[in-house]
Design a protein around this motif. Sequence first.
Motif, short mmCIF file in Angstrom:
data_model
loop_
_atom_site.label_atom_id
_atom_site.label_comp_id
_atom_site.label_asym_id
_atom_site.label_seq_id
_atom_site.Cartn_x
_atom_site.Cartn_y
_atom_site.Cartn_z
N GLU A 6 0.83 -1.20 0.00
CA GLU A 6 0.00 0.00 0.00
C GLU A 6 0.87 1.25 0.00
OE1 GLU A 6 -2.12 -2.96 2.88
OE2 GLU A 6 -0.07 -2.31 2.43
N SER A 7 0.31 2.32 -0.55
CA SER A 7 0.96 3.63 -0.52
C SER A 7 -0.10 4.71 -0.63
CB SER A 7 1.98 3.76 -1.66
OG SER A 7 1.34 3.66 -2.91
N GLY A 8 0.31 5.94 -0.36
CA GLY A 8 -0.59 7.07 -0.53
C GLY A 8 -1.17 7.63 0.75
N GLY A 9 -0.89 6.99 1.87
CA GLY A 9 -1.39 7.52 3.12
C GLY A 9 -0.70 8.81 3.50
N GLY A 10 -1.21 9.48 4.52
CA GLY A 10 -0.62 10.73 4.97
C GLY A 10 -1.51 11.43 5.95
N SER A 11 -1.17 12.68 6.22
CA SER A 11 -1.94 13.50 7.15
C SER A 11 -2.61 14.62 6.38
CB SER A 11 -1.01 14.07 8.22
OG SER A 11 -0.45 13.06 9.01
N VAL A 12 -3.92 14.76 6.59
CA VAL A 12 -4.68 15.82 5.93
C VAL A 12 -5.65 16.43 6.92
CG1 VAL A 12 -4.54 14.77 3.63
CG2 VAL A 12 -6.47 14.23 5.13
N GLN A 13 -6.15 17.59 6.57
CA GLN A 13 -7.18 18.22 7.40
C GLN A 13 -8.55 17.73 6.98
OE1 GLN A 13 -6.50 22.50 7.16
NE2 GLN A 13 -5.31 22.39 9.06
N SER A 17 -8.52 15.31 0.76
CA SER A 17 -8.59 14.09 -0.04
C SER A 17 -7.26 13.36 -0.04
CB SER A 17 -8.97 14.42 -1.49
OG SER A 17 -10.25 14.99 -1.58
N LEU A 18 -7.33 12.05 -0.20
CA LEU A 18 -6.16 11.21 -0.40
C LEU A 18 -6.52 10.11 -1.37
CD1 LEU A 18 -4.76 10.70 3.23
CD2 LEU A 18 -3.64 11.94 1.39
N ARG A 19 -5.52 9.60 -2.06
CA ARG A 19 -5.71 8.46 -2.94
C ARG A 19 -4.73 7.37 -2.54
NH1 ARG A 19 -4.22 7.39 -9.24
NH2 ARG A 19 -6.03 6.12 -9.82
N LEU A 20 -5.28 6.27 -2.10
CA LEU A 20 -4.46 5.13 -1.72
C LEU A 20 -4.28 4.20 -2.90
CD1 LEU A 20 -5.98 4.20 1.76
CD2 LEU A 20 -4.25 5.92 1.21
N SER A 21 -3.12 3.57 -2.98
CA SER A 21 -2.84 2.57 -4.00
C SER A 21 -2.37 1.29 -3.33
CB SER A 21 -1.76 3.07 -4.96
OG SER A 21 -2.16 4.22 -5.64
N CYS A 22 -2.65 0.19 -3.98
CA CYS A 22 -2.18 -1.11 -3.51
C CYS A 22 -1.63 -1.85 -4.72
CB CYS A 22 -3.31 -1.89 -2.86
SG CYS A 22 -2.88 -3.59 -2.42
N ALA A 23 -0.32 -2.00 -4.76
CA ALA A 23 0.33 -2.70 -5.85
C ALA A 23 0.44 -4.18 -5.51
CB ALA A 23 1.71 -2.11 -6.10
N ALA A 24 -0.12 -5.00 -6.37
CA ALA A 24 -0.12 -6.44 -6.14
C ALA A 24 0.86 -7.12 -7.09
CB ALA A 24 -1.52 -6.99 -6.34
N SER A 25 1.57 -8.09 -6.60
CA SER A 25 2.50 -8.82 -7.46
C SER A 25 2.49 -10.31 -7.09
CB SER A 25 3.92 -8.27 -7.31
OG SER A 25 4.38 -8.40 -5.98
N GLY A 26 2.99 -11.11 -7.99
CA GLY A 26 3.08 -12.53 -7.73
C GLY A 26 2.06 -13.37 -8.46
N TYR A 27 0.93 -12.78 -8.79
CA TYR A 27 -0.12 -13.52 -9.49
C TYR A 27 -0.86 -12.56 -10.42
CZ TYR A 27 0.34 -17.44 -6.27
OH TYR A 27 0.83 -18.51 -5.56
N ASP A 28 -1.66 -13.14 -11.29
CA ASP A 28 -2.61 -12.37 -12.09
C ASP A 28 -3.85 -12.19 -11.23
OD1 ASP A 28 -4.49 -13.02 -15.18
OD2 ASP A 28 -4.44 -11.31 -13.79
N TYR A 29 -4.12 -10.96 -10.81
CA TYR A 29 -5.21 -10.70 -9.88
C TYR A 29 -6.54 -10.41 -10.55
CZ TYR A 29 -1.68 -10.69 -6.30
OH TYR A 29 -0.67 -11.08 -5.46
N SER A 30 -6.62 -10.61 -11.84
CA SER A 30 -7.86 -10.29 -12.55
C SER A 30 -9.03 -11.15 -12.08
CB SER A 30 -7.67 -10.43 -14.05
OG SER A 30 -7.33 -11.76 -14.39
N THR A 31 -8.75 -12.31 -11.48
CA THR A 31 -9.82 -13.18 -11.00
C THR A 31 -10.01 -13.09 -9.48
OG1 THR A 31 -8.29 -15.04 -10.77
CG2 THR A 31 -9.47 -14.83 -12.87
N TYR A 32 -9.37 -12.10 -8.86
CA TYR A 32 -9.46 -11.93 -7.42
C TYR A 32 -10.43 -10.79 -7.07
CZ TYR A 32 -5.29 -14.78 -6.54
OH TYR A 32 -4.39 -15.80 -6.43
N TYR A 33 -11.15 -10.93 -5.97
CA TYR A 33 -11.84 -9.77 -5.43
C TYR A 33 -10.87 -9.08 -4.47
CZ TYR A 33 -13.18 -12.97 -1.56
OH TYR A 33 -13.18 -13.87 -0.54
N MET A 34 -11.05 -7.79 -4.30
CA MET A 34 -10.08 -6.98 -3.57
C MET A 34 -10.83 -6.03 -2.64
SD MET A 34 -7.68 -6.07 -6.87
CE MET A 34 -6.06 -6.07 -6.08
#
Length: 125
Positions: A6-13, A17-34
């Motif tokens: 995960e990335s994108g966290g921080g401190s805001v008032q 707004s913030l936008r979080l990202s989650c980079a997945a690796s190791g498999y093809d996640y197209s068949t996964y729910y997230m």
Amino acid sequence: QVQLVESGGGSVQSGGSLRLSCAASGYDYSTYYMGWFRQAPGKEREGVASIASGYIASYAESVKGRFTISRDNARNTLYLQMNNLKPEDTGMYYCAVERGPVHYRSLSSGDYKYWGQGTQVTVSS
């Protein structure tokens, strides 16, 4: 081996707004729910949003209309756009993935096998 970062966290008032990202690796996640989960100090982990491999999404009532979950299967990346943030949104945010039917999504942590390490979100009033 499944890896989620995960990335994108921080401190805001409040109202920010913030936008979080989650980079997945190791498999093809197209068949996964997230999903995205959060945990505040002294509280249980709660589901925030989930998206099926077929792109259907579900949200916790507390974030409906403010948060948007999305996924980019080509990049194996999960996102959480958080707008109009409130102090009660403060917590450690985790992404999670699991294989499931094309329309399946879940806000229950017990339905997920794979978890990231989390990114901290702090909203001040």
